[in-house]
Design a protein around this motif. Structure first.
Motif, PDB file in Angstrom:
ATOM      1  N   ALA A   1       1.739  -2.139  -3.845  1.00 25.19           N
ATOM      2  CA  ALA A   1       2.644  -2.846  -2.940  1.00 25.19           C
ATOM      3  C   ALA A   1       1.875  -3.801  -2.029  1.00 25.19           C
ATOM      4  CB  ALA A   1       3.437  -1.837  -2.106  1.00 25.19           C
ATOM      5  N   SER A   2       0.674  -3.385  -1.616  1.00 23.59           N
ATOM      6  CA  SER A   2      -0.159  -4.262  -0.785  1.00 23.59           C
ATOM      7  C   SER A   2      -0.591  -5.506  -1.558  1.00 23.59           C
ATOM      8  CB  SER A   2      -1.400  -3.507  -0.299  1.00 23.59           C
ATOM      9  OG  SER A   2      -1.046  -2.411   0.518  1.00 23.59           O
ATOM     10  N   LEU A   3      -0.824  -5.319  -2.867  1.00 21.17           N
ATOM     11  CA  LEU A   3      -1.316  -6.426  -3.685  1.00 21.17           C
ATOM     12  C   LEU A   3      -0.207  -7.356  -4.166  1.00 21.17           C
ATOM     13  CD1 LEU A   3      -3.929  -4.521  -5.892  1.00 21.17           C
ATOM     14  CD2 LEU A   3      -4.427  -6.192  -4.109  1.00 21.17           C
TER      15      LEU A   3
ATOM     16  N   TYR B   1      -0.105  12.845  -5.193  1.00 21.58           N
ATOM     17  CA  TYR B   1      -0.934  12.020  -4.312  1.00 21.58           C
ATOM     18  C   TYR B   1      -1.296  10.696  -4.984  1.00 21.58           C
ATOM     19  CZ  TYR B   1      -4.732  10.751  -1.126  1.00 21.58           C
ATOM     20  OH  TYR B   1      -5.545  10.090  -0.244  1.00 21.58           O
ATOM     21  N   VAL B   2      -1.741  10.775  -6.237  1.00 24.54           N
ATOM     22  CA  VAL B   2      -2.135   9.566  -6.974  1.00 24.54           C
ATOM     23  C   VAL B   2      -0.939   8.636  -7.133  1.00 24.54           C
ATOM     24  CG1 VAL B   2      -2.896   8.704  -9.223  1.00 24.54           C
ATOM     25  CG2 VAL B   2      -4.039  10.671  -8.194  1.00 24.54           C
ATOM     26  N   GLU B   3       0.208   9.196  -7.447  1.00 29.22           N
ATOM     27  CA  GLU B   3       1.415   8.377  -7.637  1.00 29.22           C
ATOM     28  C   GLU B   3       1.773   7.613  -6.366  1.00 29.22           C
ATOM     29  OE1 GLU B   3       6.220   9.094  -8.058  1.00 29.22           O
ATOM     30  OE2 GLU B   3       4.848  10.686  -8.710  1.00 29.22           O
ATOM     31  N   VAL B   4       1.808   8.311  -5.234  1.00 29.65           N
ATOM     32  CA  VAL B   4       2.227   7.688  -3.973  1.00 29.65           C
ATOM     33  C   VAL B   4       1.196   6.674  -3.487  1.00 29.65           C
ATOM     34  CG1 VAL B   4       2.778   8.104  -1.545  1.00 29.65           C
ATOM     35  CG2 VAL B   4       3.626   9.659  -3.308  1.00 29.65           C
ATOM     36  N   ARG B   5      -0.082   7.053  -3.495  1.00 31.56           N
ATOM     37  CA  ARG B   5      -1.107   6.169  -2.937  1.00 31.56           C
ATOM     38  C   ARG B   5      -1.375   4.958  -3.842  1.00 31.56           C
ATOM     39  NH1 ARG B   5      -1.305   5.978   2.014  1.00 31.56           N
ATOM     40  NH2 ARG B   5      -3.200   4.746   1.693  1.00 31.56           N
TER      41      ARG B   5
ATOM     42  N   VAL C   1       1.963   3.009   4.286  1.00 33.94           N
ATOM     43  CA  VAL C   1       2.526   1.687   4.561  1.00 33.94           C
ATOM     44  C   VAL C   1       1.600   0.625   3.972  1.00 33.94           C
ATOM     45  CG1 VAL C   1       3.280   0.092   6.356  1.00 33.94           C
ATOM     46  CG2 VAL C   1       3.520   2.568   6.691  1.00 33.94           C
ATOM     47  N   PRO C   2       2.141  -0.310   3.162  1.00 37.14           N
ATOM     48  CA  PRO C   2       1.285  -1.373   2.606  1.00 37.14           C
ATOM     49  C   PRO C   2       0.553  -2.138   3.693  1.00 37.14           C
ATOM     50  CG  PRO C   2       3.448  -1.378   1.553  1.00 37.14           C
ATOM     51  CD  PRO C   2       3.530  -0.413   2.705  1.00 37.14           C
ATOM     52  N   LEU C   3      -0.674  -2.556   3.400  1.00 40.73           N
ATOM     53  CA  LEU C   3      -1.487  -3.276   4.373  1.00 40.73           C
ATOM     54  C   LEU C   3      -0.898  -4.657   4.616  1.00 40.73           C
ATOM     55  CD1 LEU C   3      -4.118  -2.562   5.853  1.00 40.73           C
ATOM     56  CD2 LEU C   3      -5.358  -3.842   4.120  1.00 40.73           C
ATOM     57  N   PRO C   4      -0.712  -5.078   5.871  1.00 40.38           N
ATOM     58  CA  PRO C   4      -0.158  -6.423   6.148  1.00 40.38           C
ATOM     59  C   PRO C   4      -1.072  -7.512   5.593  1.00 40.38           C
ATOM     60  CG  PRO C   4      -0.147  -5.044   8.115  1.00 40.38           C
ATOM     61  CD  PRO C   4      -0.971  -4.325   7.101  1.00 40.38           C
ATOM     62  N   MET C   5      -0.504  -8.398   4.783  1.00 43.17           N
ATOM     63  CA  MET C   5      -1.328  -9.419   4.131  1.00 43.17           C
ATOM     64  C   MET C   5      -1.873 -10.446   5.114  1.00 43.17           C
ATOM     65  SD  MET C   5      -1.666  -8.669   1.012  1.00 43.17           S
ATOM     66  CE  MET C   5      -1.794  -7.004   1.632  1.00 43.17           C
ATOM     67  N   ALA C   6      -1.106 -10.786   6.149  1.00 44.28           N
ATOM     68  CA  ALA C   6      -1.551 -11.820   7.082  1.00 44.28           C
ATOM     69  C   ALA C   6      -2.858 -11.423   7.745  1.00 44.28           C
ATOM     70  CB  ALA C   6      -0.484 -12.067   8.143  1.00 44.28           C
ATOM     71  N   ALA C   7      -2.966 -10.164   8.107  1.00 44.46           N
ATOM     72  CA  ALA C   7      -4.190  -9.699   8.761  1.00 44.46           C
ATOM     73  C   ALA C   7      -5.289  -9.450   7.750  1.00 44.46           C
ATOM     74  CB  ALA C   7      -3.899  -8.425   9.557  1.00 44.46           C
ATOM     75  N   ALA C   8      -4.901  -8.932   6.586  1.00 43.04           N
ATOM     76  CA  ALA C   8      -5.902  -8.517   5.609  1.00 43.04           C
ATOM     77  C   ALA C   8      -6.642  -9.686   5.000  1.00 43.04           C
ATOM     78  CB  ALA C   8      -5.235  -7.705   4.505  1.00 43.04           C
ATOM     79  N   LEU C   9      -5.973 -10.838   4.869  1.00 43.55           N
ATOM     80  CA  LEU C   9      -6.595 -11.984   4.212  1.00 43.55           C
ATOM     81  C   LEU C   9      -7.249 -12.936   5.193  1.00 43.55           C
ATOM     82  CD1 LEU C   9      -4.003 -12.762   1.408  1.00 43.55           C
ATOM     83  CD2 LEU C   9      -6.181 -11.590   1.233  1.00 43.55           C
ATOM     84  N   GLY C  10      -7.505 -12.477   6.390  1.00 41.86           N
ATOM     85  CA  GLY C  10      -8.219 -13.303   7.348  1.00 41.86           C
ATOM     86  C   GLY C  10      -9.673 -13.468   6.976  1.00 41.86           C
ATOM     87  N   ASP C  11     -10.393 -14.220   7.774  1.00 40.09           N
ATOM     88  CA  ASP C  11     -11.802 -14.486   7.488  1.00 40.09           C
ATOM     89  C   ASP C  11     -12.685 -13.267   7.739  1.00 40.09           C
ATOM     90  OD1 ASP C  11     -11.192 -17.066   6.792  1.00 40.09           O
ATOM     91  OD2 ASP C  11     -11.460 -17.821   8.838  1.00 40.09           O
ATOM     92  N   GLN C  12     -12.217 -12.324   8.565  1.00 41.50           N
ATOM     93  CA  GLN C  12     -13.050 -11.175   8.889  1.00 41.50           C
ATOM     94  C   GLN C  12     -13.103 -10.214   7.708  1.00 41.50           C
ATOM     95  OE1 GLN C  12     -11.469  -9.421  12.425  1.00 41.50           O
ATOM     96  NE2 GLN C  12     -12.204 -11.038  13.762  1.00 41.50           N
ATOM     97  N   ALA C  13     -14.298  -9.863   7.298  1.00 39.34           N
ATOM     98  CA  ALA C  13     -14.482  -8.948   6.163  1.00 39.34           C
ATOM     99  C   ALA C  13     -14.568  -7.514   6.674  1.00 39.34           C
ATOM    100  CB  ALA C  13     -15.737  -9.318   5.380  1.00 39.34           C
ATOM    101  N   CYS C  14     -13.568  -7.095   7.455  1.00 41.24           N
ATOM    102  CA  CYS C  14     -13.595  -5.752   8.038  1.00 41.24           C
ATOM    103  C   CYS C  14     -13.149  -4.728   7.010  1.00 41.24           C
ATOM    104  CB  CYS C  14     -12.701  -5.685   9.271  1.00 41.24           C
ATOM    105  SG  CYS C  14     -10.973  -6.068   8.914  1.00 41.24           S
ATOM    106  N   ILE C  15     -13.541  -3.480   7.224  1.00 40.25           N
ATOM    107  CA  ILE C  15     -13.120  -2.389   6.365  1.00 40.25           C
ATOM    108  C   ILE C  15     -11.870  -1.765   6.975  1.00 40.25           C
ATOM    109  CG2 ILE C  15     -13.783  -0.189   5.354  1.00 40.25           C
ATOM    110  CD1 ILE C  15     -15.316  -2.605   4.303  1.00 40.25           C
ATOM    111  N   ALA C  16     -10.840  -1.587   6.172  1.00 37.22           N
ATOM    112  CA  ALA C  16      -9.595  -1.032   6.685  1.00 37.22           C
ATOM    113  C   ALA C  16      -9.811   0.401   7.145  1.00 37.22           C
ATOM    114  CB  ALA C  16      -8.520  -1.073   5.601  1.00 37.22           C
TER     115      ALA C  16
END
Length: 569
Positions: free
Chosen positions: A147-149, A137-141, A90-105
């Motif tokens: 898609a996340s980008l 695997y490479v194709e799907v991931r 599932v693509p990473l949600p952009m709203a959470a990912a682009l927050g100020d926190q530099a957390c590792i997914a």
């Protein structure tokens, strides 16, 4: 998986016992032939079966033992592998990912799914299908990362060098590029790196690092690096130095992440592109910085502005050098120059940076001295000098560059502004009230007509001089609001009170005539309004630091006006 295991066991049993069956059949065929027990047709079929069994002893023919069932089962297992990946990617949600926190997914797949993928990989590897599995695997991931980008609108990464108008046209993209690259590395590629390790850890380091490398390349890391390279290949411009420093800062911030994620042998292409980009950034930034002094000196041959404004060069350099000395850029520029000189086996000291910037400011001062002498109009000479000395004082006082130049340097420019301002007002607007002389206007009996003629003559002369001066100076520009308002106020104080008093006392002599507007051309209010609106800047296009081309001739015979040497030492 259980059915496949039973099928493999059956095939293995058949394969292992095929030799014994051949031996039995050979004995039977020999016996039948020797004893003439069976007819020829039956014996021919038996020999054909014996031949087929002998062929099945070869590894390439073993698949015929099951009539293609094994291949079908393996195909189904590959589909199951793809389905598990697709359903859980599932693509990473952009709203959470682009927050100020530099957390590792976190790992983007559940542990139970990872265990299933590992089990499938084990069976497929045993049947020489590992490479096909890795491709899936490479194709799907990689598709999931893209898609996340997509939500980030990364179309600017495809801009080519030929599409650049100048570096300012992509200036905003460079800031986005740094943020997007950091997000991609710290969130997306970090997660894929960890997941590849989790899924392929039993296959060995080379396998999972190679898998990750292909995902990173197909998902977009190469496009990020190529965009940076494209910026370095665009035409040189002083403002480009700041953008190159921004790129270097972004890459340097991610240096440890790059080394960890892309440091393996499988990521050789990414490593080479990264090294090429860093080298191009450092070489380009150092080249622009060390050539800046020459670029300023080359501007000396261009004519000064026709409107007496502060040249683009002067305003650009004051702001530019302050940025280079600021906390945001000075550490980065210093690091870049250290690295660049180390490549040439040369040492670097901070005083080299400071000295070069002082030399640039000194060159700007020499340009101003040259331009001050280039005007044929003495009034425009003083106006231009007043403008530029005030600009240097105002925009450098309290700044990093101003502190470097010192209080005495700043005071000198403030004093020169006052000097040229005094001369400008005295030699231009200060002379205007002299045309409203009251000499000979004491009214005696029978002298009204004579007084009227004198008033007409003097008002006419005043209007002519005013119109000529106003017409010329209405095109001049004073960009600093405080200086403009103060100068206009001094002009109003020099002209309007005298004009008001003159019109109050002698205006009635001409105002009653039919041609009164010819002499009483301006009301006091109108005159004050016109003078108060002088020197306002006009809208200008944002320009780069290049030579400005003007028509017209400029003489070099103007007096020095006491500006003989630079104060920069």
């Amino acid at each position: 998986m259980a059915v496949l295991k039973r099928l493999e066991e059956a095939l293995r049993f058949l394969g292992e016992n095929c030799g014994l069956a051949i031996q039995w059949l050979e004995d039977i065929v020999e016996y039948l032939e020797d004893n003439t027990v069976a007819d020829e047709r039956y014996l021919a079929n038996l020999k054909k079966a014996l031949k087929n069994l002998r062929e099945l002893q070869n590894d390439e023919e073993k698949a015929r033992l099951d009539g293609g069932l094994l291949e079908a089962a393996l195909d189904k297992l590959e589909n199951e592998f793809r389905q598990l990946l697709t359903e859980n990617s599932v693509p990473l949600p952009m709203a959470a990912a682009l927050g100020d926190q530099a957390c590792i997914a976190p790992s983007p797949l559940p542990v139970s799914v990872i265990h299933k993928l590992q089990a499938i990989l084990g069976r497929l590897k045993a049947n020489n299908r590992l490479e096909k599995c890795i491709s899936i695997y490479v194709e799907v991931r990689s598709s999931n990362v893209r898609a996340s980008l997509q939500a980030l609108n990364l179309d600017y990464l495809e801009i080519s060098v030929s599409e650049f108008n100048d570096v300012q046209s992509i200036e905003g993209y460079i800031g986005q590029w740094g943020k997007h690259l950091e997000f991609a590395v710290k969130h997306l590629f970090e997660a894929e790196y960890k997941l590849c390790n989790d899924v392929y850890e039993r296959m060995g380091l080379d396998v999972w690092m190679g898998c990750f490398s292909r995902i990173a390349a197909q998902a977009g890391i190469l496009a990020f690096l190529q965009f940076g390279k494209t910026v370095t290949e665009s035409k040189k411009d002083p403002i480009k130095l700041l953008k190159l420093l921004d790129i270097f800062a972004s890459l340097n911030k991610l240096r440890l992440d790059f080394n960890r994620l892309f440091g393996g042998a499988a990521c050789a292409e990414i490593q080479n592109l990264t090294r090429d980009l860093i080298k191009s950034v450092i070489d380009g930034a150092a080249e622009i910085f060390w050539e800046l002094l020459l670029q300023v000196e080359l501007q000396r041959q261009s004519p000064p502005p026709l409107d007496g404004n502060v040249p683009r060069l002067v305003s650009f350099i004051t702001d530019y050098c302050n940025k280079l000395l600021g906390d945001d850029y000075k550490p980065i520029l210093t690091q870049v120059l250290i690295i660049h000189r180390s490549w040439k086996r040369q040492s670097f000291q901070e005083k080299l940076l400071v000295t070069e910037i002082l030399n640039i400011v000194k060159a700007v001062e020499l340009n101003l001295e040259t331009w001050i002498k280039a005007y044929e109009d003495p009034m425009l000479t003083n106006f231009f000098a007043m403008n530029n000395h005030w600009h240097l004082y105002k925009h450098l006082k309290g700044t990093k560059l101003g502190d470097l130049l010192g209080d005495s340097w700043l005071r000198e420019h403030e004093n020169y502004k006052e000097y040229y301002s005094t001369i400008f007002l005295r030699e231009s607007w200060g002379k205007l009230p002299s045309h409203l002389s009251r000499e000979g206007l004491i009214l005696f009996s029978g002298g009204r007509a004579t007084a009227r003629d004198l008033v007409k003559k003097r008002l006419k002369k005043f209007n002519e001089v005013f119109d000529e001066m106003y017409g010329k100076q209405s095109g001049w520009v004073m960009p600093e609001r405080d200086l403009r308002e103060k100068t206009c106020q001094l002009i109003v104080q020099a002209v309007v009170p005298v004009y008001r008093s003159y019109m109050q006392n002698y205006g009635p002599l001409v105002e009653q005539e039919a041609s009164s507007t010819k002499y009483a051309k301006y009301t006091v209010q109108k005159l004050e309004e016109m003078l108060s609106c002088l020197y306002r800047p006009k809208p200008v296009r944002h320009a780069s630091l290049r030579g400005r081309q003007f028509s017209g001739k400029y003489g070099n015979g103007m007096p020095d006006l006491r500006r003989t040497a630079s104060a920069v030492v």
